[in-house]
Design a protein around this motif. Structure first.
Motif, short mmCIF file in Angstrom:
data_model
loop_
_atom_site.label_atom_id
_atom_site.label_comp_id
_atom_site.label_asym_id
_atom_site.label_seq_id
_atom_site.Cartn_x
_atom_site.Cartn_y
_atom_site.Cartn_z
N ILE A 1 0.81 -1.21 0.00
CA ILE A 1 0.00 0.00 0.00
C ILE A 1 0.85 1.26 0.00
N GLN A 2 2.09 1.16 0.51
CA GLN A 2 2.98 2.32 0.51
C GLN A 2 3.43 2.71 -0.89
N ASP A 3 3.28 1.80 -1.85
CA ASP A 3 3.68 2.09 -3.23
C ASP A 3 2.53 2.64 -4.06
N VAL A 4 1.36 2.80 -3.47
CA VAL A 4 0.18 3.22 -4.21
C VAL A 4 -0.03 4.72 -4.01
N PRO A 5 0.13 5.53 -5.05
CA PRO A 5 0.05 6.99 -4.89
C PRO A 5 -1.38 7.52 -4.95
N ILE A 6 -2.27 6.88 -4.25
CA ILE A 6 -3.63 7.39 -4.08
C ILE A 6 -4.03 7.16 -2.63
N SER A 7 -5.09 7.80 -2.21
CA SER A 7 -5.55 7.66 -0.84
C SER A 7 -6.37 6.38 -0.71
N VAL A 8 -5.86 5.45 0.06
CA VAL A 8 -6.51 4.15 0.24
C VAL A 8 -6.60 3.85 1.73
N GLN A 9 -7.75 3.45 2.17
CA GLN A 9 -7.88 2.89 3.51
C GLN A 9 -8.27 1.43 3.35
N ALA A 10 -7.50 0.57 3.99
CA ALA A 10 -7.71 -0.86 3.80
C ALA A 10 -7.87 -1.54 5.14
N ILE A 11 -8.81 -2.48 5.20
CA ILE A 11 -9.03 -3.29 6.39
C ILE A 11 -9.05 -4.74 5.94
N SER A 12 -8.25 -5.55 6.57
CA SER A 12 -8.15 -6.94 6.15
C SER A 12 -9.34 -7.75 6.65
N GLY A 13 -9.59 -8.86 5.97
CA GLY A 13 -10.65 -9.75 6.39
C GLY A 13 -10.41 -10.32 7.78
N GLU A 14 -9.14 -10.56 8.12
CA GLU A 14 -8.81 -11.06 9.44
C GLU A 14 -9.23 -10.06 10.51
N THR A 15 -9.00 -8.79 10.25
CA THR A 15 -9.40 -7.76 11.21
C THR A 15 -10.91 -7.68 11.31
N LEU A 16 -11.60 -7.74 10.17
CA LEU A 16 -13.06 -7.72 10.20
C LEU A 16 -13.60 -8.89 11.01
#
Length: 846
Positions: free
Chosen positions: A45-60
Motif C-alpha cells: 500500500i505504501q507504493d500506491v500513490p492514491i488515498s486508500v484505507q484498507a481493512i483486512s478480512g482477518e481484522t473484520l
C-alpha cells in the motif's frame, strides 16, 4: 495494526487496521507490509500513490464486523445515506450522495465485489463473510475501475479457493436473540481444481415497538373493514438474512480460472441496516420547532385532532402522539425482501511478461419493501417500489509484469443493465375516506364529503408506475508507471467512457373504478383524488378515468426519455521514496459520472432537460511510512476535490418559470481537508491505531436550492446555498482502536480491543436545516477473548454500542401523510442504531 496504518495512507490512505489487505497477514504481525489491489494488482500500500484505507478480512473477523454500517464506524471519511437499499448511497469525503431511488441516475462512488461492478449501491448491504480485504479508494478511480468511480470506490475482495484443506465454523449469540452462524470450507478436488464454499445465516429479534399494528388489525376485524396490509406484529427492526457463495478454482499452470456464484437473501424489517429501525419524531403543540407560522400550526393541529378522534377509523381511537425513540407509530405491514445474486468467471492467462485478465459477470438484484407510507396509526395510503435489476459486464485487462522500468495496464469494459421498477405510487388504505372527511371538517374547508360506501371499492386499489431503464456503457483505459530510478516513479493514465440510457415510466390507472359510484359526482371525485395526491399521469397522454382531469396531461412521468454522453478523464502522479520505508507523493486525477434521466417525478415538464454529467477533479499530496524500527507506521494526506454538476432530486424552477420537482444538476461542491493514520506497536502485545479525517465540504455554487424547513414554513421557496456545508460532510471523523494480545499458556493467548468512533455533526438534507442535523455522536465496541491451540479455537465476549448511545443512522424530513394532500404533522423519520448488544462468539478452524 501498525502495518495497516502506515500502509493505509496512499494519500491519506488510512489503514485502519494492522493487517489491512488482501494479503493473509496475521493480525498480530508486526510487519508493515500491507498488500492492496487498488491498482488492480497486489502491491504494498505504501507504493500506491492514491488515498486508500484498507481493512483486512482477518481484522473484520476479529472485530465481528457483519455489515457496511459497522465498517462506516471504522473508516473516517466514509459515510452512508438512505433508509433502505433502494435509497442507499455511499459518500467519501462528503461527495457521492445521490438519490439512487431515482431510477435514471447513477452514483458517484463505484462498488466492486471481486472486480465486478455493482449497479445499485444497496447491493453492498449484505453480511460481509469471508472477506479478504475491504478497501476505500478516495478520489477519482476511473483509469482502472469499470464505471462510475468519479469520486471514489469501495473495492471488496473475498477469499479464494485454496489447495490446502481448511474448515472454519463460527457461531455468535447476543442480545435480542441475535444469532449468526458461518461455515467456510476450502480444499482440493483434484491436483488442479480447488473449491471454496461459504454459507451463513443471521437473525435478530425486532426491538422497536409498534403498538398500533395489532390494535389496528383487531379494530379492522371487529368492524369488518377490509385492510390488506394489516398485521399483528408488535415490533419492527428485526433481521433475517442468509447467503451462500461457491467458488471453483482451476489452476492449469499459466491459465487460472475462477468460477464463482453467490446468493444473498434478506427478509426483515430493519430497513437494510442490521442495527436500525425507523422512528417518527413529530413536532406539534408544545414542540413546534422553529419559525412555524400560525397557519402551519393550525393545519397541523387540525390533522392531529383528526387522527385522534374519529370513530370511523379502523385504527386506534383517541391517539395522542408522543415522541418515543423506541416506538414506531406505523400500523401496517412493513417488511423488506431483498435478493442479491450473481455468477462470474475470472480468467487469468500468463503469456510470460504479460497477463490477460477477463471478468465476465451477471448479477441480479431485487427489492420488495411493502411499507406504511402515511406514517400514522391509520391506514391512509401506502406506496411500494418493487425493483428488479439485471446487469451484465465484461472486462478485459492486459498487464505487464513488474520487471523493467515501465509497468502498464490496458483495459476495456462493457456493461449493460435493465432495471424494472414496479412502483405502486399510490395504494388506497381503508381509512383514506374517513381521514379526508374528518380533516377537512376540522380544518373548516369547503368540500363535499365522500360517502363511506365508497370505501370497499377503493381499499387496496393501486395506481402503478412501471419504470424501465436500460443503460449501456463502454470504456477503454490505460495506465502506466515509469520507474525513473530506484526512488522516483511517474504514473499516468487515461480513460474514455461512453454512456447511454433510455427509459420510460408509464402510469397505469386501470384498477380505479371505471364508472362513477352512486352518490359521487365527477367533480367531487376529482377534488378528492387531487387532495389525497392520487392523480398520477404521463405527459401527453389522455386519461378518462372518473375523477381524473379531462384532456391530455401537460406534465407527468416521463415516456421515451434517452440521453447519451462521453468523456475523457485521466490521472497523473509522482511518488518519491525518501528512504526505503518512507514515501511521499502528489496526485492529480479527474473523474466522470454519466448523465441521467428523471423518471420518477410526476411533475416532470416535457421541456425539462435531462440530468447532465458530473465531473470531478482531485489533487492530493501525501506521505506514508514506517519509523522507529517499523514500530510506528503513519499515513498523512491533504486533498482538494471539486465536483461540478452535483446530481440530486429537488424542487426547482425551469427557465420558463415552471415549478419543477425532479432530478437535476444543482451546483458544485468542494471538499478539502486531510486524512491520517497512525499505528503503533507499543510492546508487550499492546498496539494502538488512530485514524481520522478533517473535511471542509461546501457548495461553491448552488444558486437555487430548496429552502430548509425552518424557512419554507414561512413561505421561502428557495435559497442560494453557496458557502453552505454539503450534505453528509462531518468536519471531523475519528476512529481509535487500542488492542492487547498476551500469551497466557503454551498455545493459548488472551486478546482484547476497543473500537471507538466519533463524528461531528452534519446535515442529511440537500440544504442545511435544524430538522435534518445529525448531532455529534460516538460509538464504542468492545471485545475480549482467548485463542487456544495456536488459534485453532477462539472464544470471545463482545459488547457493541457498549454505552447504549442513541445514534442516528439516517433521517429525512417528515410531511405525513403526504398522500393525504396535507402536512399532517411536522417532524422527521429517523433510523437509529440498535441499543447495546452484547454476546459471545465461538470459532473453530481445522
Amino acid at each position: 495494526m501498525a502495518a495497516a496504518l502506515a500502509s493505509t495512507s496512499g494519500g491519506a490512505a488510512l489503514a485502519a487496521e494492522p493487517d489491512a489487505a488482501p494479503a493473509a497477514v496475521d493480525a498480530s504481525s508486526d510487519s508493515p507490509e500491507v498488500l492492496v489491489t487498488a491498482r488492480r494488482r497486489a502491491e504494498n500500500i505504501q507504493d500506491v500513490p492514491i488515498s486508500v484505507q484498507a481493512i483486512s478480512g482477518e481484522t473484520l473477523q476479529r472485530k465481528g464486523t457483519i455489515d457496511l454500517q459497522s465498517l462506516v464506524e471504522q473508516t473516517p471519511g466514509l459515510n452512508s445515506t438512505g433508509g433502505n437499499p433502494r435509497n442507499f448511497s455511499v459518500t467519501i469525503r462528503g461527495i457521492g450522495y445521490a438519490p439512487t431511488a431515482a431510477d435514471g441516475l447513477d452514483n458517484a462512488i463505484g462498488v466492486y465485489f471481486d472486480g465486478v461492478y455493482q449497479a445499485r449501491p444497496g447491493q453492498v448491504l449484505q453480511d460481509l463473510v469471508d472477506v479478504q480485504s475491504f478497501e476505500v479508494l478516495r478520489g477519482p478511480q476511473g483509469t482502472l475501475f469499470g464505471r462510475n468511480a468519479a469520486a471514489g470506490a469501495l473495492n471488496i475482495t473475498f477469499n479464494k479457493p485454496s489447495f490446502t484443506p481448511s474448515y472454519t465454523f463460527e457461531a455468535s449469540y447476543g442480545r435480542y436473540n441475535f444469532a449468526q452462524g458461518k461455515a467456510i470450507l476450502t480444499g482440493p478436488i483434484t491436483d488442479s481444481i480447488a473449491y471454496r464454499t461459504v454459507a451463513y445465516g443471521t437473525r435478530s429479534d425486532p426491538w422497536v415497538d409498534t403498538p398500533f399494528r395489532p390494535a389496528f388489525r383487531n379494530a379492522a376485524l371487529q368492524k369488518g373493514i377490509f385492510a390488506p396490509t394489516a398485521t399483528d406484529d408488535s415490533k419492527t427492526a428485526g433481521v433475517g438474512r442468509w447467503g451462500v457463495r461457491q467458488q471453483f478454482l482451476i489452476d492449469a499452470g499459466d491459465l487460472k480460472l475462477n468460477i464463482a456464484g453467490d446468493l444473498n437473501v434478506e427478509s426483515d424489517s430493519s430497513a437494510g441496516y442490521s442495527s436500525g429501525g425507523g422512528i417518527s419524531e413529530i413536532f406539534g403543540p408544545g414542540n413546534w420547532g422553529i419559525n412555524t407560522t400560525a397557519a402551519q400550526q393550525a393545519r397541523v393541529t387540525a390533522a392531529r385532532n383528526a387522527l385522534a378522534q374519529l370513530t370511523n377509523f379502523g385504527g386506534v381511537q383517541n391517539w395522542i402522539q408522543t415522541v418515543d425513540p423506541r416506538s414506531s407509530i406505523i400500523n401496517n405491514y412493513n417488511h423488506m425482501k431483498t435478493k442479491n445474486a450473481g455468477v462470474s468467471v475470472t480468467t487469468d492467462y500468463d503469456f510470460g511478461g504479460i497477463t490477460l485478465t477477463s471478468i465476465s459477470a451477471w448479477r441480479l438484484w431485487t427489492f420488495n419493501p411493502p411499507q406504511d407510507s402515511d406514517t400514522s396509526p391509520l391506514d391512509i395510503y401506502q406506496n411500494v417500489a418493487i425493483s428488479h435489476n439485471d446487469q451484465f459486464s465484461q472486462e478485459f485487462r492486459l498487464a505487464s509484469d513488474k520487471h523493467g522500468p515501465i509497468e502498464w495496464q490496458l483495459g476495456a469494459f462493457l456493461y449493460y443493465s435493465k432495471l424494472k421498477d414496479h412502483y405502486v405510487v399510490h395504494q388506497f388504505g381503508a381509512d383514506v375516506i374517513p381521514w379526508y372527511n374528518a380533516y377537512n371538517t376540522l380544518a373548516g374547508t369547503a368540500f363535499a364529503p365522500i360517502p363511506l360506501s365508497f370505501r370497499s371499492a377503493l381499499t387496496g386499489v393501486q395506481i402503478i408506475e412501471d419504470t424501465t431503464v436500460e443503460n449501456r456503457n463502454a470504456a477503454a483505459y490505460g495506465q502506466a508507471t515509469w520507474h525513473i530510478d530506484s526512488a522516483l516513479d511517474l504514473t499516468g493514465g487515461l480513460r474514455y467512457t461512453y454512456d447511454r440510457k433510455n427509459g420510460s415510466s408509464p402510469v397505469d390507472t386501470s384498477q380505479l373504478p371505471t364508472a362513477l359510484p352512486a352518490g359521487i359526482t365527477n367533480a367531487q371525485l376529482l377534488a378528492f383524488y387531487n387532495a389525497i395526491d392520487a392523480v398520477q399521469r404521463n405527459a401527453g397522454v389522455a386519461y378518462t378515468v372518473p375523477g381524473y382531469p379531462a384532456g391530455v396531461a401537460a406534465t407527468g412521468y416521463a415516456l421515451g426519455r434517452r440521453t447519451s454522453s462521453d468523456n475523457v478523464s485521466g490521472t497523473a502522479s509522482l511518488s518519491y521514496r525518501i528512504t526505503p520505508d518512507v514515501t511521499t507523493y502528489v496526485t492529480y486525477a479527474t473523474g466522470y459520472q454519466a448523465g441521467g434521466l428523471d423518471l420518477n417525478n410526476r411533475a416532470l415538464d416535457p421541456s425539462a432537460p435531462n440530468v447532465k454529467p458530473t465531473k470531478t477533479k482531485n489533487i492530493e499530496a501525501g506521505i506514508k511510512g514506517a519509523v522507529f524500527d517499523r514500530r510506528l507506521t503513519f499515513a498523512l494526506a491533504a486533498y482538494r476535490e471539486k465536483l461540478e454538476g452535483f446530481q440530486t432530486s429537488i424542487s426547482f424552477t425551469l427557465p420558463n418559470g415552471t415549478i419543477q420537482r425532479g432530478a437535476t444538476n444543482v451546483g458544485d461542491i468542494r471538499a478539502r481537508g486531510f486524512e491520517w493514520s497512525l499505528a503503533g506497536n507499543l510492546g508487550s502485545g499492546i498496539r494502538l491505531t488512530f485514524d481520522g479525517n478533517y473535511n471542509d465540504g461546501i457548495y461553491t455554487r448552488a444558486p437555487s436550492l430548496p429552502a430548509p424547513a425552518e424557512l419554507s414554513y414561512n413561505g421561502i421557496a428557495s435559497i442560494d446555498a453557496k458557502g453552505q456545508r454539503a450534505p453528509y460532510s462531518p468536519k471531523w471523523a475519528l476512529s481509535v482502536t487500542p488492542s492487547w494480545d498476551v500469551p497466557i499458556a503454551p498455545g493459548a493467548e488472551f486478546y482484547s480491543y476497543a473500537q471507538y468512533s466519533y463524528t461531528t455533526r452534519y446535515g442529511t438534507g440537500v440544504t442545511q436545516s435544524i430538522y435534518t442535523q445529525v448531532p455529534n455522536q460516538f460509538t464504542l465496541n468492545l471485545r475480549a477473548g482467548v485463542r487456544l491451540k495456536d488459534g485453532q479455537y477462539d472464544i470471545s465476549l463482545y459488547a457493541n454500542n457498549a454505552t447504549n448511545e442513541k445514534n442516528i443512522v439516517s433521517q429525512a424530513l417528515l410531511a405525513a401523510p403526504s398522500g393525504a394532500g396535507v402536512t399532517a404533522y411536522l417532524g422527521r423519520t429517523v433510523t437509529y442504531n440498535q441499543p447495546a448488544r452484547y454476546g459471545v462468539t465461538l470459532r473453530a478452524k481445522y
